[in-house]
Design an enzyme around this catalytic site. Structure first.
Site, PDB file in Angstrom:
ATOM      1  CG  ASP B   9     113.555  99.325  26.546  1.00 20.14           C
ATOM      2  OD1 ASP B   9     114.771  99.109  26.656  1.00 20.14           O
ATOM      3  OD2 ASP B   9     112.806  99.582  27.515  1.00 20.14           O
ATOM      4  CG  ASP B  11     115.499  95.697  31.448  1.00 21.66           C
ATOM      5  OD1 ASP B  11     115.449  94.488  31.187  1.00 21.66           O
ATOM      6  OD2 ASP B  11     116.531  96.276  31.830  1.00 21.66           O
ATOM      7  CG  ASP B 134     110.200 101.082  30.215  1.00 26.42           C
ATOM      8  OD1 ASP B 134     111.163 100.974  29.417  1.00 26.42           O
ATOM      9  OD2 ASP B 134     110.331 100.951  31.436  1.00 26.42           O
TER      10      ASP B 134
END
Lengths: 182, 182
Positions: B9, B11, B134
């Protein structure tokens, strides 16, 4: 009901990129290439100057202004009733196309949610039940069932189940392959 | 050797979006929020005005100027020696971020080929052996092994194997989980 997923390519499947390219080339260089010239060869090779033809792909507006393939809008709406439709485009090769393709989809396919749009490079990490695409480089490595959408450059290829237009896509999914509860 | 694939991922995993958001908020509204304020809550809720905070995500340059998460560059280079690394970002929610994220990757992770970049919405169509992310909304539906990368908002969640930083990612892949031929 567990809905099946269909990944749908953009260029040559819902975007009429052949006509767009021919028109852009004529506008830029004054030579109109016949669509039939693209049969069985890579698209850029159909133009008198393939390098000049490829340069058009990097021009702002090239992807934004392309026309829709006939029947795609109605067929996608119909398919969305029973399938999860994902638009999967190898847009990463042309970074300037990213926003243009996003905006194009918003205009012409407003029923496609942003969650169902994928811009990638290599499609081999995409796992859907079906992939409708015009390129063997995508179909050869897809994780689901490959369906070859006819384009000039793939004329004559018999490797996968072929559909010539969106009418044949609907026929494939609604009369041949899939049964739905009444 | 059949290389395993890892989806990474952006961000909060390779992009330090918390610091970026805090800095952007301070610059725009004159209030500096402590990073600790983000612990255990959605990021936007850490700001005095969550709507104002969210509006920053649509400002040109927000994603382009974000700093890199410490250790990510070195770790990705190391992982690329033995794994196929795909950067997979749910960028489609913020269309203006598409080109910015592409350019950011080109600057900070030049070893990532365009073929290995995926900008999507819903990550459930992405099939890689691992996903480092996240957000539970991505990890819950991924087709490979989920790995939770620590961010303020996911503090306290014990649902998946957690890594707190890129050093722990390397430890996980190189000493715990995978054996390589010598």
């Amino acid at each position: 009901m567990n809905r099946k997923s269909i990944a749908v390519d953009m260029d040559n499947v819902i975007v009429d990129i052949e006509v767009n390219w021919i028109n852009a080339y004529e506008k830029a260089f004054g030579v109109k290439v016949a669509r039939e010239a693209m049969l069985g060869i890579p698209e850029d090779q159909a133009f008198p100057d393939p390098d000049a033809a490829r340069s058009l792909l990097y021009k702002p507006g090239f992807f934004r202004d392309a026309p829709v393939i006939a029947g795609a809008q109605e067929a996608i709406l119909k398919l969305q009733e029973h399938f999860d439709i994902f638009i999967v485009s190898a847009a990463m090769e042309f970074p300037n196309s990213l926003l243009e393709k996003h905006d194009w989809l918003n205009e012409h396919f407003p029923s496609i949610h942003w969650k169902n749009i994928v811009f990638c490079g290599d499609k081999r990490v995409i796992n859907t039940d079906y992939l409708i695409d015009d390129h063997l480089k995508n179909l050869d490595y897809c994780q689901g069932t490959p369906i070859l959408f006819s384009a000039g450059h793939n004329a004559g290829i018999e490797k996968y189940r072929r559909v010539n237009n969106w009418e044949e896509v609907l026929k494939l999914f609604y009369t041949e392959m899939v049964k739905f509860p009444s």
